[in-house]
Design an enzyme around this catalytic site. Structure first.
Site, PDB file in Angstrom:
ATOM      1  N   TYR A   1       0.723  -1.270   0.591  1.00 57.28           N
ATOM      2  CA  TYR A   1       0.188   0.103  -0.475  1.00 57.28           C
ATOM      3  C   TYR A   1       1.027   1.217   0.019  1.00 57.28           C
ATOM      4  CZ  TYR A   1      -4.064   2.752   1.664  1.00 57.28           C
ATOM      5  OH  TYR A   1      -4.802   3.804   1.166  1.00 57.28           O
TER       6      TYR A   1
ATOM      7  N   LYS B   1       0.906   4.180  -2.917  1.00 57.06           N
ATOM      8  CA  LYS B   1       0.595   5.394  -2.785  1.00 57.06           C
ATOM      9  C   LYS B   1       1.491   6.730  -2.707  1.00 57.06           C
ATOM     10  CE  LYS B   1      -3.622   4.809  -1.558  1.00 57.06           C
ATOM     11  NZ  LYS B   1      -4.478   5.176  -2.235  1.00 57.06           N
TER      12      LYS B   1
END
Length: 251
Positions: A157, A161
């Site tokens: 993640y 991001k």
């Protein structure tokens, strides 16, 4: 007097619930025409569209998995077929498959990268084809403070991001001369179903890292998106990452 967003065509990915739903509602209530994208939750997506239509905006729903290029193309085509163009893209859709680096399986890595990073690229690419022809448009990418700081158990993640932040700057540089802006928002802890499940001990620990001593509201993120997406006052802002985290991360 007409709202700044009146008649603008917006695509919001992952808009059936949480922050995405609030973003779609904020744009719709400003008079935008909104394509409410969802991957699985048709009922909640339709509820968002109904609220927009009731508020005087115009909305349709469209099922598309943001990890699938063909489905993304069909989604953008649906907006263009319905309303003739795309003025605003909000890349909000995202998933998590959390575990420590040593335990993460390749499929857990790939699934998150495919949706949270490659999906943002493919959706942006499709919308930029439309925006560049008319030399106007705005893209707002929803990243995360985790993309700035990293986080235990979220290597996939955090990498995705962080990648979105680099992508945002590159798109901003490539398309600035064509009248297209691209910015990122990095939310911290925002009230959601997910934060509602956190134990009291974890909430206490998290609050210790937030100077404002509270979680953010989805409406606060939506207000910032609306500013970057349709407000004339944000026309000179591009390539930026704006953190909305109660002061948790200051750089």
């Amino acid at each position: 007097m007409a709202s700044a967003g009146a008649g603008q065509v917006c695509i919001v990915t992952g808009a059936s619930r949480g922050i995405g739903a609030q973003i779609a509602l904020a744009l719709g209530q400003a008079g935008c025409k909104v394509l409410v994208n969802y991957a699985a939750s048709e009922g909640p997506a339709q509820e968002v569209a109904d609220k927009i239509n009731a508020a005087g905006g115009e909305a349709i729903t469209f099922k598309a998995n943001i990890a699938n290029g063909d489905e993304i193309s069909a989604m953008v085509k649906a907006a263009v077929d319905k309303w003739g163009t795309v003025d605003v893209l909000v890349n909000n859709a995202g998933i998590t498959r959390d575990t420590l680096v040593m335990r993460m399986k390749p499929e857990q890595w790939n699934e998150v990268i495919n949706t949270n990073l490659t999906g943002v690229f493919l959706t942006s690419q499709e919308c930029l084809k439309v925006m560049s022809k008319k030399k106007s448009g705005r893209i707002v990418n929803i990243s995360s403070v985790v993309g700035v700081t990293g986080n235990v158990g979220q290597v996939n993640y955090a990498a995705a991001k962080a990648g979105v932040l680099g992508m945002t700057k590159t798109i901003a540089r490539e398309y600035a001369a064509r009248g297209i802006t691209c910015n990122a928002i990095a939310p911290g802890f925002i009230k959601s179903d997910m934060t509602g499940e956190l134990s009291e001990k974890i909430v206490e620990a998290v609050m210790g890292t937030i100077p404002m001593k509270r979680f953010g509201e989805p409406e606060e993120v939506a207000g910032l998106v609306k500013f970057l997406a349709i407000d004339p006052a944000s026309a000179y802002i591009t390539g930026q990452t704006i953190q909305i985290d109660g002061g948790m991360v200051m750089i």
